[in-house]
Design an enzyme around this catalytic site. Structure first.
Site, PDB file in Angstrom:
ATOM      1  N   LYS A 295       0.831  -1.198   0.000  1.00 12.70           N
ATOM      2  CA  LYS A 295       0.000   0.000   0.000  1.00 12.70           C
ATOM      3  C   LYS A 295       0.873   1.259   0.000  1.00 12.70           C
ATOM      4  CE  LYS A 295      -3.846  -1.926   2.736  1.00 12.70           C
ATOM      5  NZ  LYS A 295      -4.954  -1.649   1.805  1.00 12.70           N
ATOM      6  N   ARG A 369     -10.533 -11.238   1.610  1.00 12.99           N
ATOM      7  CA  ARG A 369     -11.438 -12.244   1.028  1.00 12.99           C
ATOM      8  C   ARG A 369     -10.834 -13.646   1.113  1.00 12.99           C
ATOM      9  NH1 ARG A 369     -11.464  -8.939  -4.422  1.00 12.99           N
ATOM     10  NH2 ARG A 369     -11.176  -7.343  -2.801  1.00 12.99           N
TER      11      ARG A 369
END
Length: 520
Positions: A295, A369
């Protein structure tokens, strides 16, 4: 030349001097640390008099109308969310805050999808309590404003502030209690609802080096220790995760030096042990660097709260236990860090989930996920009444709805209706999002495996493709995925929450469970 000064200005000046003198006199006594919050409604017409709540009317009557007089002298009528503070009115309450509640006939608003009256009370009480806290008052009595639960929630949520690691701390309000005759059960319910959300806020605010997967699990276990007669806590180690063949979860955790924990909570609230449980699943990434798909550094510190799903789910279980809800609930939280080490997932790697499906990991920052996939597979082993998972899953959800509401993706109209109804009561809103096959086709189009973790078009409908991915691990008829990325933080959108991590939608999950328990 002699000037004629209007009587009202002279009287108001006298009142202000009197107030200052009275406050100074009281400041040296123990009673100076006691305050009162009272509510007043907006006028319905120009001919309408002061529209006090029942508690405020009684207080004004005990002072022979002095509070009404002071309000008239101090300025225009109070609008919703505004307040005024008076000193020296009453010997038991040297500091009295009067807060505006808006219109007395406010109710459920179809356009806003919440109860305006409840929200107005939460916001007003929060404002009053914070003003008293700023005066370093430690004991506060609160006008129930006709809704004890909402008033209690406003007080508890409004006063929360994370300063545990600061050497210089603010003076805290140590006791908050209702003023006058009240429904004690409703007040206590509001306290527990507020404390539940504050627990989630505390976990989310804490730095990642203070809330590791192990510390998170230990904290929840400690919070549930008073309820050992009806709660069982399992802190599953890596060896158990391996034995359950949770390859997707393990692939994320292997990049960190911190060992993963699969936290499993069993709350037995129903007298019927055969009652199918409500299963709550929360994403528990205690720090998300993005892994190899790193990130940007700007704002990465906020990724200490990427375990917001686990925080809200576990806090909801703690609250349900404290409320003694007559329902069986199982809470599941896969806990780990997502770090970029030499052992971490690499873009293009293929991993195998618990149900045997293979997943091509094209973006290691789409890790939530992956851990939820295995947790959802495991959730089915309990033959659940319904499964709800919560996760700070996608930035796309924040783009779509911002902080206005939690996005809900569900295969069940029955489940949606109950979640929506609960959110109207709490004011912590939900909004239904699509689960079209259009999105499923994007994540099943994978070059190397059964599924791709980011989909064919990674930028388009990101929240929807993430939900479609999770659906590949669901077989139950009643499942809902709550993407809480947009509501993770609060700036000034929710007036009764300070700036910082929000702990949303803990109260909505609790309210949903309470409604489900009543249906049982």
């Amino acid at each position: 030349m002699t000037m004629l000064i209007p009587f009202r200005r002279v009287l108001l000046s006298s009142v202000r001097k009197h107030n200052c003198r009275q406050f100074s006199d009281f400041s040296s006594t123990s009673t100076a640390r006691k305050g009162l919050v009272l509510g007043v409604y907006e006028k319905q017409s120009n001919n309408d008099g002061k529209h006090f709540t029942e508690a405020a009317a009684e207080f004004d009557s005990s002072l022979s109308g002095k509070l009404s007089q002071m309000l008239s002298l101090s300025g225009p009528p109070l609008k919703k969310g505004k307040s005024r503070i008076f000193y020296g009115l009453h010997q038991d309450f040297p500091s009295v805050v009067v807060v505006g509640l808006g219109k007395s006939d406010a109710g459920v608003c179809g356009k806003e999808n919440w109860d305006n009256c409840k929200e107005n009370i939460r916001g007003a009480v929060s404002t009053g309590c914070r003003q008293l806290q700023d005066l370093e008052i430690t004991h506060v009595e609160v006008d129930p404003c006709g809704d004890e639960q909402s008033a209690a929630e406003g007080a508890v949520l409004g006063l929360f502030e994370y300063d545990e690691l600061k050497t210089k701390k603010k003076v805290r309000v140590t006791t908050t209690q209702p003023h006058g005759s009240v429904d004690t059960a409703a007040w206590q319910k509001g306290i527990l609802y507020g404390e539940g959300q504050n627990l989630a806020r505390q976990l989310m605010e804490a730095p990642a080096n203070h809330i590791t997967p192990t510390v998170f699990a230990d904290t929840i276990e400690q919070k549930l220790s008073p309820f050992v007669d009806r709660v069982t806590v399992h802190k599953r180690p890596q060896s158990w995760i391996e034995s359950e063949q949770m390859g997707a979860f393990l692939s994320v955790s292997k990049g960190s030096e911190e060992p993963p924990i699969f936290l499993e909570l069993h709350y037995r609230g129903s007298s019927d042990s055969t009652q199918p449980p409500l299963v709550l699943v929360g994403k528990g990434i205690t720090f998300d660097s993005g892994g190899i798909s790193l990130k940007p550094s700007s704002g990465m510190d906020a990724m200490r709260a990427d375990m917001g799903g686990a925080a809200t789910v576990c806090s909801a279980v703690v609250t349900a236990a404290a409320l003694k809800l007559p329902i069986n609930i199982i809470g599941l939280a896969p806990l780990c860090e997502n770090m970029p080490s030499g052992k971490a997932n690499k873009p293009g790697d293929v991993v195998c989930a618990k149900n045997g499906k293979t997943i091509q990991v094209d973006n290691t920052d789409a890790e939530g996920r992956l851990i939820l996939a295995d947790a959802l597979c495991y959730a089915h082993s309990f033959s659940p009444r319904a499964i709800i998972n919560a996760a700070t899953l996608t930035g796309a959800m924040d783009v779509a709805l911002g902080s206005a509401a939690t996005g809900v993706f569900t295969n069940s109209d029955w489940l949606w209706e109950r979640l929506h109804k609960a959110s109207i009561v709490t004011g912590d809103r939900v909004w239904r999002m699509p689960l079209f096959q259009h999105y499923t086709k994007q994540i099943t189009d994978s070059a190397l495996a059964d599924l791709n973790n980011v989909g064919k078009y990674s930028r388009s409908g990101g929240a929807c493709t993430a939900a479609a991915f999770l659906r590949e691990f669901v077989t139950t008829d009643h499942w809902a995925h709550l993407d809480i990325a947009g509501v993770m933080t609060n700036k000034d959108e929710v007036p009764y929450l300070r700036k910082g991590m929000s702990g949303r939608p803990t109260r909505t999950l609790v309210e949903f469970a309470a409604h489900l328990a009543s249906e049982s």
